[in-house]
Design a protein around this motif. Structure first.
Motif, short mmCIF file in Angstrom:
data_model
loop_
_atom_site.label_atom_id
_atom_site.label_comp_id
_atom_site.label_asym_id
_atom_site.label_seq_id
_atom_site.Cartn_x
_atom_site.Cartn_y
_atom_site.Cartn_z
N PHE A 65 0.94 -1.15 0.16
CA PHE A 65 -0.02 0.00 0.11
C PHE A 65 0.95 1.06 -0.03
CE2 PHE A 65 -2.39 -3.18 2.33
CZ PHE A 65 -3.33 -3.41 1.39
N GLY A 66 2.22 1.16 0.00
CA GLY A 66 3.13 2.25 0.09
C GLY A 66 3.11 3.34 1.19
N ILE A 67 2.47 2.71 2.50
CA ILE A 67 2.25 3.13 3.69
C ILE A 67 3.61 3.29 4.54
CG2 ILE A 67 1.26 3.48 5.94
CD1 ILE A 67 -1.24 2.26 4.75
N ASN A 68 4.30 4.53 4.62
CA ASN A 68 5.54 4.41 5.27
C ASN A 68 5.85 4.24 6.49
OD1 ASN A 68 4.99 6.91 6.61
ND2 ASN A 68 5.79 8.19 4.81
N TYR A 69 6.88 4.19 7.11
CA TYR A 69 7.12 4.08 8.56
C TYR A 69 6.57 4.75 9.31
CZ TYR A 69 10.15 3.59 12.82
OH TYR A 69 10.82 3.48 14.11
N TRP A 70 6.54 6.13 9.17
CA TRP A 70 5.92 7.00 9.99
C TRP A 70 4.58 6.75 10.29
CZ3 TRP A 70 9.57 9.04 12.77
CH2 TRP A 70 10.81 9.31 12.05
N ALA A 71 3.86 6.40 8.92
CA ALA A 71 2.21 6.32 9.29
C ALA A 71 2.21 4.98 9.97
CB ALA A 71 1.76 6.32 7.99
N ALA A 72 3.13 4.05 9.68
CA ALA A 72 2.78 2.55 10.33
C ALA A 72 3.21 2.61 11.81
CB ALA A 72 4.00 1.78 9.79
N LEU A 73 3.76 3.59 12.18
CA LEU A 73 3.95 3.62 13.80
C LEU A 73 2.58 3.75 14.51
CD1 LEU A 73 7.25 5.82 14.31
CD2 LEU A 73 6.84 3.37 15.17
N PHE A 74 1.71 4.46 13.65
CA PHE A 74 0.65 4.61 14.53
C PHE A 74 -0.58 3.69 13.94
CE2 PHE A 74 2.53 8.97 14.29
CZ PHE A 74 2.39 9.24 15.64
N ILE A 75 -0.50 3.40 12.79
CA ILE A 75 -1.44 2.46 12.22
C ILE A 75 -1.51 1.12 12.73
CG2 ILE A 75 -2.67 1.38 10.01
CD1 ILE A 75 -1.67 3.72 8.51
N VAL A 76 -0.11 0.36 12.72
CA VAL A 76 0.02 -0.91 12.98
C VAL A 76 -0.39 -1.27 14.47
CG1 VAL A 76 1.81 -2.77 13.23
CG2 VAL A 76 1.66 -1.37 11.31
N PRO A 77 0.33 -0.36 15.54
CA PRO A 77 -0.14 -0.75 16.69
C PRO A 77 -1.71 -0.87 17.03
CG PRO A 77 1.54 0.77 16.70
CD PRO A 77 1.07 0.65 15.44
#
Length: 295
Positions: A65-77
């Protein structure tokens, strides 16, 4: 084996840094376990698998999906926490009145299923996850070179652990949380939705594992087995700190990481067992743990 009179300062501080980074992950995962067991009395053996799931989710949202590290820090948890909410609501709640052994067996089974599924899909070899450009490079200190991303991990872990401890121990929300799990009937009489508190608490505890997975993805190989060995160490740390002690889990996680780093420098052969040696000694001298309360 390194002699006390023949110490390489750069090597020593390098191992201390590695130990502090490992300790940061230990503290995050131990904190999640301590919250879940201390407040809910659930032995969550799936914490390591959920940590692995967090790392894989960070990798997948970037690749697909091209979601970068910074967004993943909030989305994944949040996503891992939601999975935890579903686990508690539809699986663990059904055995909430049974012995703690049942929750251990159930979560252990969930961990094996997750590990097996990801092994079947991705194989057992590790996947790489690039460090974000903003966190590449490092700082040249007088005694060592400190990579920026390693420093970031330490800062984030300490910040999250500190804020979590403050929320649970020092705020009204934390007081409601502790009271709701210690005396649910009384809290329900005051109109507090205790089952919802239990569900959200479990989700928050496993969300910490998901956050740890995202932080680990750029420096460790993302693989289905990355959480299996780590979980055993984390359980030992929780026992040393005191089952259910929030502050004990944080302090012991950091301390054991540093001790492991020191052991790797002075006597590498013992580095994989030193934490378990400490656990045995603590259990013999103070079975409730260093910061735990006597039953």
């Amino acid at each position: 084996m390194a002699s006390l009179f023949d110490i390489n300062v750069f090597g020593l501080f390098g191992q201390l840094l590695i130990g502090l980074i490992n300790g940061s992950f230990y503290a995050l995962l131990s904190l999640g376990l301590a919250i879940i067991f201390g407040l809910l009395k659930i032995i969550n053996f799936a914490q390591g698998a959920l940590y692995m799931l967090g790392a894989f989710m960070a990798w997948m949202v970037l690749q697909y999906f091209g979601i970068n590290y910074w967004a993943a820090l909030f989305i994944v948890p949040l996503a891992v926490g939601l999975i935890g909410v579903i686990m508690e609501r539809f699986l663990l709640r059904r055995i909430s009145n049974e012995d703690h052994l049942y929750s251990l067996l159930l979560t252990f089974g969930i961990a094996l299923i997750l590990q097996g599924v990801f092994t079947h899909i991705f194989g057992s070899s590790g996947l790489s996850y690039k460090i974000p450009a903003e966190l590449k490079g490092g700082f040249k200190l007088p005694f060592m070179y400190l990579p920026t991303y390693r420093a970031w991990i330490i800062v984030v872990s300490l910040l999250v652990c500190g804020l979590t401890w403050y929320m649970i121990e020092k705020t009204k929300l934390g007081a409601y949380l502790r009271a709701g799990t210690e005396n649910p009937k009384l809290m329900q009489a005051f109109g507090i939705n205790v089952p919802l508190i239990v569900t959200l608490t479990f989700g928050f505890g496993v969300g910490l594992a998901g956050l740890g997975g995202v932080l680990a993805a750029p420096i460790y190989s993302v693989s289905p087995y990355m959480g299996a060995d780590l979980l055993i160490v984390v359980f030992a740390i929780v026992v040393i700190g005191g089952m259910g002690s929030i502050g004990g889990a944080i302090l012991t996680g950091l301390a054991m990481g540093i001790l492991e780093g020191l052991t790797k420098y002075f006597y590498p052969e013992a580095s994989t067992t030193i934490i378990f040696v400490v656990m045995v000694i603590v259990l013999l001298l103070k079975p409730s743990g260093l910061f735990g309360k006597e039953a």
